[in-house]
Design a protein around this motif. Structure first.
Motif, PDB file in Angstrom:
ATOM      1  N   HIS A   1      -5.499  -1.228  -8.672  1.00 18.78           N
ATOM      2  CA  HIS A   1      -4.207  -1.675  -7.881  1.00 18.78           C
ATOM      3  C   HIS A   1      -4.314  -2.041  -6.532  1.00 18.78           C
ATOM      4  CE1 HIS A   1      -1.231   0.621 -10.245  1.00 18.78           C
ATOM      5  NE2 HIS A   1      -2.590   1.452 -10.662  1.00 18.78           N
TER       6      HIS A   1
ATOM      7  N   GLU B   1      -4.896  -6.112  -7.259  1.00 18.27           N
ATOM      8  CA  GLU B   1      -3.635  -6.816  -7.487  1.00 18.27           C
ATOM      9  C   GLU B   1      -2.717  -6.573  -6.400  1.00 18.27           C
ATOM     10  OE1 GLU B   1       0.228  -5.661 -10.342  1.00 18.27           O
ATOM     11  OE2 GLU B   1      -1.381  -4.090  -9.991  1.00 18.27           O
ATOM     12  N   GLN B   2      -2.450  -5.355  -5.445  1.00 20.55           N
ATOM     13  CA  GLN B   2      -2.023  -5.729  -4.149  1.00 20.55           C
ATOM     14  C   GLN B   2      -2.403  -6.768  -3.283  1.00 20.55           C
ATOM     15  OE1 GLN B   2      -0.732  -1.956  -2.469  1.00 20.55           O
ATOM     16  NE2 GLN B   2      -1.199  -0.915  -4.490  1.00 20.55           N
TER      17      GLN B   2
ATOM     18  N   GLU C   1      -1.603 -10.129  -4.680  1.00 19.30           N
ATOM     19  CA  GLU C   1      -0.123 -10.728  -4.568  1.00 19.30           C
ATOM     20  C   GLU C   1       0.378 -10.461  -3.111  1.00 19.30           C
ATOM     21  OE1 GLU C   1       2.315  -8.215  -7.460  1.00 19.30           O
ATOM     22  OE2 GLU C   1       0.975  -8.839  -8.927  1.00 19.30           O
TER      23      GLU C   1
ATOM     24  N   HIS D   1       1.400  -7.782  -1.673  1.00 17.52           N
ATOM     25  CA  HIS D   1       2.440  -6.945  -1.488  1.00 17.52           C
ATOM     26  C   HIS D   1       2.058  -5.683  -1.824  1.00 17.52           C
ATOM     27  CE1 HIS D   1       6.508  -5.869  -2.730  1.00 17.52           C
ATOM     28  NE2 HIS D   1       6.090  -5.142  -3.714  1.00 17.52           N
ATOM     29  N   LEU D   2       2.609  -4.970  -0.934  1.00 18.23           N
ATOM     30  CA  LEU D   2       2.076  -3.425  -1.166  1.00 18.23           C
ATOM     31  C   LEU D   2       3.099  -2.637  -2.165  1.00 18.23           C
ATOM     32  CD1 LEU D   2       0.287  -0.976  -0.134  1.00 18.23           C
ATOM     33  CD2 LEU D   2       2.370  -0.705   1.518  1.00 18.23           C
ATOM     34  N   ILE D   3       2.461  -2.262  -3.247  1.00 20.78           N
ATOM     35  CA  ILE D   3       3.462  -1.414  -4.182  1.00 20.78           C
ATOM     36  C   ILE D   3       3.705  -0.018  -3.925  1.00 20.78           C
ATOM     37  CG2 ILE D   3       3.365  -0.563  -6.557  1.00 20.78           C
ATOM     38  CD1 ILE D   3       1.213  -3.157  -7.193  1.00 20.78           C
ATOM     39  N   ARG D   4       4.895   0.079  -3.698  1.00 18.99           N
ATOM     40  CA  ARG D   4       5.138   1.546  -3.176  1.00 18.99           C
ATOM     41  C   ARG D   4       5.762   2.586  -4.383  1.00 18.99           C
ATOM     42  NH1 ARG D   4       4.711   2.196   2.197  1.00 18.99           N
ATOM     43  NH2 ARG D   4       4.883   0.242   3.534  1.00 18.99           N
TER      44      ARG D   4
ATOM     45  N   GLN E   1       8.049   4.676  -6.618  1.00 18.00           N
ATOM     46  CA  GLN E   1       9.850   4.728  -6.529  1.00 18.00           C
ATOM     47  C   GLN E   1      10.255   6.296  -6.423  1.00 18.00           C
ATOM     48  OE1 GLN E   1      11.728   1.820  -6.937  1.00 18.00           O
ATOM     49  NE2 GLN E   1       9.576   0.879  -6.807  1.00 18.00           N
TER      50      GLN E   1
END
Length: 80
Positions: free
Chosen positions: A48, A51-52, A55, A57-60, A62
């Motif tokens: 993770h 990947e973040q 990209e 981009h921080l995956i938050r 849901q």
């Protein structure tokens, strides 16, 4: 099978339950299970992070926390 091992606990199975069955069937001792679960989780967390980073981009998550707010931890109480 879970009811046989933990009678009266009304537990639901998850992926770790089935993984533990596989690990036990290949001869590993239960004290090693937690370490092996942690290794698998660590690999996922690292994936993770990579990947973040790639990209940018921080995956938050849901989901939203719905628990109590404003609780003071014991160690915070000790310092006041």
């Amino acid at each position: 099978m879970l009811e046989e091992v933990k009678p009266g606990r009304h537990l639901r199975t998850n992926v770790e339950f089935y993984t533990a069955l596989v690990l036990q069937s290949i001869g590993l001792q239960p004290p090693l299970f937690v370490a092996l679960f942690a290794c698998g989780r660590s690999a996922g967390w690292c994936a993770h992070v990579i990947e973040q980073h790639m990209e940018d981009h921080l995956i938050r998550p849901q989901s939203e926390y719905i628990g109590a707010r404003g609780k003071i931890l014991q160690r915070q109480r000790d310092h006041t």
